[in-house]
Design a protein around this motif. Sequence first.
Motif, PDB file in Angstrom:
ATOM      1  N   GLU A 212       7.222   8.200  37.093  1.00  0.00           N
ATOM      2  CA  GLU A 212       5.886   8.165  37.685  1.00  0.00           C
ATOM      3  C   GLU A 212       5.069   7.002  37.107  1.00  0.00           C
ATOM      4  O   GLU A 212       4.366   6.302  37.838  1.00  0.00           O
ATOM      5  CB  GLU A 212       5.175   9.499  37.420  1.00  0.00           C
ATOM      6  CG  GLU A 212       3.947   9.700  38.255  1.00  0.00           C
ATOM      7  CD  GLU A 212       3.388  11.108  38.120  1.00  0.00           C
ATOM      8  OE1 GLU A 212       2.222  11.228  37.699  1.00  0.00           O
ATOM      9  OE2 GLU A 212       4.120  12.070  38.435  1.00  0.00           O
TER      10      GLU A 212
ATOM     11  N   GLU B  40       3.505   3.752  39.037  1.00  0.00           N
ATOM     12  CA  GLU B  40       2.099   3.345  38.927  1.00  0.00           C
ATOM     13  C   GLU B  40       1.973   1.875  38.533  1.00  0.00           C
ATOM     14  O   GLU B  40       1.113   1.150  39.048  1.00  0.00           O
ATOM     15  CB  GLU B  40       1.368   4.236  37.933  1.00  0.00           C
ATOM     16  CG  GLU B  40       1.200   5.664  38.422  1.00  0.00           C
ATOM     17  CD  GLU B  40       0.727   6.619  37.339  1.00  0.00           C
ATOM     18  OE1 GLU B  40       0.660   6.226  36.153  1.00  0.00           O
ATOM     19  OE2 GLU B  40       0.436   7.780  37.680  1.00  0.00           O
TER      20      GLU B  40
ATOM     21  N   VAL C 185       2.219   2.552  49.120  1.00  0.00           N
ATOM     22  CA  VAL C 185       2.777   3.637  48.308  1.00  0.00           C
ATOM     23  C   VAL C 185       4.249   3.840  48.664  1.00  0.00           C
ATOM     24  O   VAL C 185       5.118   3.889  47.782  1.00  0.00           O
ATOM     25  CB  VAL C 185       1.981   4.946  48.495  1.00  0.00           C
ATOM     26  CG1 VAL C 185       2.702   6.124  47.870  1.00  0.00           C
ATOM     27  CG2 VAL C 185       0.583   4.806  47.912  1.00  0.00           C
TER      28      VAL C 185
ATOM     29  N   LEU D 115       7.890  11.885  44.468  1.00  0.00           N
ATOM     30  CA  LEU D 115       6.796  10.915  44.323  1.00  0.00           C
ATOM     31  C   LEU D 115       6.039  10.779  45.652  1.00  0.00           C
ATOM     32  O   LEU D 115       4.808  10.683  45.667  1.00  0.00           O
ATOM     33  CB  LEU D 115       7.335   9.547  43.898  1.00  0.00           C
ATOM     34  CG  LEU D 115       7.704   9.364  42.436  1.00  0.00           C
ATOM     35  CD1 LEU D 115       8.418   8.030  42.220  1.00  0.00           C
ATOM     36  CD2 LEU D 115       6.479   9.458  41.537  1.00  0.00           C
TER      37      LEU D 115
ATOM     38  N   LYS E 209       3.677  13.593  46.177  1.00  0.00           N
ATOM     39  CA  LYS E 209       2.521  13.534  45.281  1.00  0.00           C
ATOM     40  C   LYS E 209       1.559  12.402  45.640  1.00  0.00           C
ATOM     41  O   LYS E 209       0.346  12.584  45.610  1.00  0.00           O
ATOM     42  CB  LYS E 209       2.997  13.364  43.834  1.00  0.00           C
ATOM     43  CG  LYS E 209       1.879  13.387  42.820  1.00  0.00           C
ATOM     44  CD  LYS E 209       2.417  13.466  41.411  1.00  0.00           C
ATOM     45  CE  LYS E 209       1.255  13.592  40.423  1.00  0.00           C
ATOM     46  NZ  LYS E 209       1.740  13.780  39.061  1.00  0.00           N
ATOM     47  N   PHE E 210       2.100  11.223  45.988  1.00  0.00           N
ATOM     48  CA  PHE E 210       1.255  10.043  46.169  1.00  0.00           C
ATOM     49  C   PHE E 210       1.156   9.550  47.603  1.00  0.00           C
ATOM     50  O   PHE E 210       0.240   8.811  47.934  1.00  0.00           O
ATOM     51  CB  PHE E 210       1.762   8.886  45.296  1.00  0.00           C
ATOM     52  CG  PHE E 210       1.666   9.152  43.824  1.00  0.00           C
ATOM     53  CD1 PHE E 210       0.451   9.091  43.170  1.00  0.00           C
ATOM     54  CD2 PHE E 210       2.798   9.471  43.086  1.00  0.00           C
ATOM     55  CE1 PHE E 210       0.362   9.333  41.809  1.00  0.00           C
ATOM     56  CE2 PHE E 210       2.716   9.711  41.728  1.00  0.00           C
ATOM     57  CZ  PHE E 210       1.500   9.641  41.083  1.00  0.00           C
TER      58      PHE E 210
END
Length: 134
Positions: free
Chosen positions: A8, A12, A80, A110, A113-114
Amino acid sequence: MKRRELREHIFELLFRIEFNSPEEMPEQIRLFFADMEELGEEDQAYIEKKYLCIVQKLPKLDEQIEETAKGWKISRMGKVDLTILRLAVYEVEFDKDVPVGVAINEAVELAKKFGGDDSPAFINGILGKIGKKE
């Protein structure tokens, strides 16, 4: 720190590429790690090493993503989704410590989540095709 958390953080850091020039990235990396006091030296080294390996392979990763994502150009993909794909394709193709199924599953997580509502299916579809080639 667990691999999922490390992944993660790599995501980022990679995401910052979309908003900063290559000349700005060393400062962005410094700022990223300055904000993460809980990160040990070993974890920081792992994140930074994997990030740099991915950045070195970006043209090849992007080419493979675009070839696999029929009808999608890299420039049209959400930032993303593209960042998650870059990380996952790197893991599938070049990181032999990560099994293909794990790389795909972690990328889908991921995306949940994003990413947006359609991101998990989009990511899974592209990575499924790439994973079958392995």
